[in-house]
Design an enzyme around this catalytic site. Structure first.
Site, PDB file in Angstrom:
ATOM      1  N   LYS A  53       0.845  -1.200   0.000  1.00  0.00           N
ATOM      2  CA  LYS A  53       0.000   0.000   0.000  1.00  0.00           C
ATOM      3  C   LYS A  53       0.881   1.251   0.000  1.00  0.00           C
ATOM      4  O   LYS A  53       0.580   2.237  -0.674  1.00  0.00           O
ATOM      5  CB  LYS A  53      -0.942  -0.016   1.212  1.00  0.00           C
ATOM      6  CG  LYS A  53      -2.114  -0.980   0.990  1.00  0.00           C
ATOM      7  CD  LYS A  53      -2.878  -1.347   2.235  1.00  0.00           C
ATOM      8  CE  LYS A  53      -3.885  -2.433   1.870  1.00  0.00           C
ATOM      9  NZ  LYS A  53      -4.370  -3.200   2.989  1.00  0.00           N
ATOM     10  N   GLN A  97      -5.121  -2.212   9.038  1.00  0.00           N
ATOM     11  CA  GLN A  97      -4.949  -3.539   8.420  1.00  0.00           C
ATOM     12  C   GLN A  97      -5.518  -4.632   9.327  1.00  0.00           C
ATOM     13  O   GLN A  97      -5.262  -4.654  10.526  1.00  0.00           O
ATOM     14  CB  GLN A  97      -3.449  -3.774   8.152  1.00  0.00           C
ATOM     15  CG  GLN A  97      -3.133  -5.018   7.355  1.00  0.00           C
ATOM     16  CD  GLN A  97      -3.619  -4.944   5.917  1.00  0.00           C
ATOM     17  OE1 GLN A  97      -3.684  -3.883   5.318  1.00  0.00           O
ATOM     18  NE2 GLN A  97      -3.990  -6.091   5.363  1.00  0.00           N
ATOM     19  N   ASP A 120     -11.548   1.820   3.180  1.00  0.00           N
ATOM     20  CA  ASP A 120     -11.847   0.386   3.082  1.00  0.00           C
ATOM     21  C   ASP A 120     -13.349   0.152   2.857  1.00  0.00           C
ATOM     22  O   ASP A 120     -13.761  -0.906   2.399  1.00  0.00           O
ATOM     23  CB  ASP A 120     -11.488  -0.318   4.404  1.00  0.00           C
ATOM     24  CG  ASP A 120     -10.196  -1.100   4.346  1.00  0.00           C
ATOM     25  OD1 ASP A 120      -9.818  -1.545   3.254  1.00  0.00           O
ATOM     26  OD2 ASP A 120      -9.566  -1.269   5.415  1.00  0.00           O
TER      27      ASP A 120
HETATM   28  N1  GUN Z   1      -6.693  -7.541   5.438  1.00  0.00           N
HETATM   29  C1  GUN Z   1      -6.863  -8.278   4.315  1.00  0.00           C
HETATM   30  N2  GUN Z   1      -7.501  -7.558   3.374  1.00  0.00           N
HETATM   31  C2  GUN Z   1      -7.752  -6.348   3.912  1.00  0.00           C
HETATM   32  C3  GUN Z   1      -8.376  -5.156   3.417  1.00  0.00           C
HETATM   33  O1  GUN Z   1      -8.849  -5.075   2.293  1.00  0.00           O
HETATM   34  N3  GUN Z   1      -8.417  -4.112   4.295  1.00  0.00           N
HETATM   35  C4  GUN Z   1      -7.918  -4.182   5.547  1.00  0.00           C
HETATM   36  N4  GUN Z   1      -8.030  -3.107   6.313  1.00  0.00           N
HETATM   37  N5  GUN Z   1      -7.336  -5.264   6.032  1.00  0.00           N
HETATM   38  C5  GUN Z   1      -7.248  -6.338   5.204  1.00  0.00           C
END
Ligand code: GUN
Length: 286
Positions: A53, A97, A120
């Site tokens: 990211k 996350q 998200d």
């Molecule tokens: N963990 C696995 N996929 C995701 C996601 O799309 N967003 C977040 N915040 N955590 C994750």
């Protein structure tokens, strides 16, 4: 034999579009969009996702702020950080996350993120707006699914769309978004009877179950569009989707590979959401 839906190429296009908008902001001397990413604990997969990211932010020209907190961080400490970021006018998007360590209630954490910074789209307000048909931002993975279909001019209206999996992150929002595009949507799950009969009715099949080789070629109809959201390891430890690629490839008209399909799209849509959040913030009175 199918056309391969090249998520890597479409993701590069989406990110290039975001990059262009950031370059224009820079040229005008405007504030630059900023994404804050919080990682609690040492889950190695999460560390990779967070690193990616950050890389994506660099690629599109965003400011990225990383908060790596120890596994012992309390829920109150995490909530305090989120409150701080919510109040910070230089932060457009906040992402915590998942998974968070067991002693932290992930629902409480996700509900604390201000909806206008919820890139998200996991907040109940975001989910509610999607359900109502007036979303501000769309959850990244299903948004990536729709975007890749659009890029290949695959029409959704009137099509039988079968979503396998009913998670809050993928299955449920994907169903809503396909419905919003006038698809005729069926959602399958672990209790679905005669699964293959249902999947065989799909013009567009979206699989998000998290089991390697769960969907085989004999479970899809000739000419189906197969979108594989799965990210699994097979018996040999190789990365693979939910769909048995070779047998589905033979019958499908279009198919996403794993890796290189939906995965890169998810990452690109996060950049697009951060850009959208920036637009919301710049257009409101502060
Ligand atoms: N963990 C696995 N996929 C995701 C996601 O799309 N967003 C977040 N915040 N955590 C994750």
């Amino acid at each position: 034999m199918a056309v391969i839906l090249d998520g890597k190429a479409v993701a590069a296009k989406v990110k290039a579009e975001v990059r262009e908008r950031v370059d224009a902001l820079k040229a005008e001397g405007k504030r630059i969009p900023c994404l804050a990413v919080i990682l609690v604990g040492e889950d190695p997969a999460s560390a990779v996702y967070v690193r990616n990211k950050k890389k994506d932010c660099e690629e599109v020209g965003f400011i990225s702020r990383g908060y790596t907190l120890p596994a012992e961080t309390t829920q109150d400490e995490l909530i305090s950080l989120i409150d701080e970021l919510n109040a910070d006018d230089t932060v457009d998007g906040i992402l915590c996350q998942l998974p968070v360590p067991k002693h932290i209630d992930s629902i409480a954490v996700l509900e604390r993120i201000a909806p206008d910074k919820d890139v998200d789209c996991f907040h109940p307000v975001s989910a509610g707006k999607l359900f109502r048909g007036t979303p501000a931002m769309l959850p990244c993975t299903p948004a990536g699914v729709i975007r890749i279909l659009d890029e290949y001019s695959i029409d959704i209206a009137g099509k039988n769309c079968v979503v396998v999996g009913r998670s809050n992150i993928v299955g449920k929002p994907a169903a809503m978004m396909l419905l919003d595009r006038n698809g005729t949507v069926t959602v399958c799950h672990s209790k679905t009877k005669c699964l293959a009969e249902v999947t065989k009715s799909a013009d567009i099949l979206v699989s998000a179950v998290g089991r390697a080789n769960f969907i085989t070629g004999d479970m899809i109809k000739d000419g189906a569009v197969v979108v594989d959201v799965g990210m699994n390891r097979n018996a040999e430890g190789k990365l693979c989707g939910d769909c048995d690629y070779s047998s589905c490839y033979e019958k499908a008209s279009y198919i996403t590979p794993v890796p290189g399909g939906v995965g890169p799209m998810t990452r690109a849509m996060l950049m697009e959401n951060t850009m959208t959040a920036y637009g919301i913030h710049e257009n409101e009175e502060r």
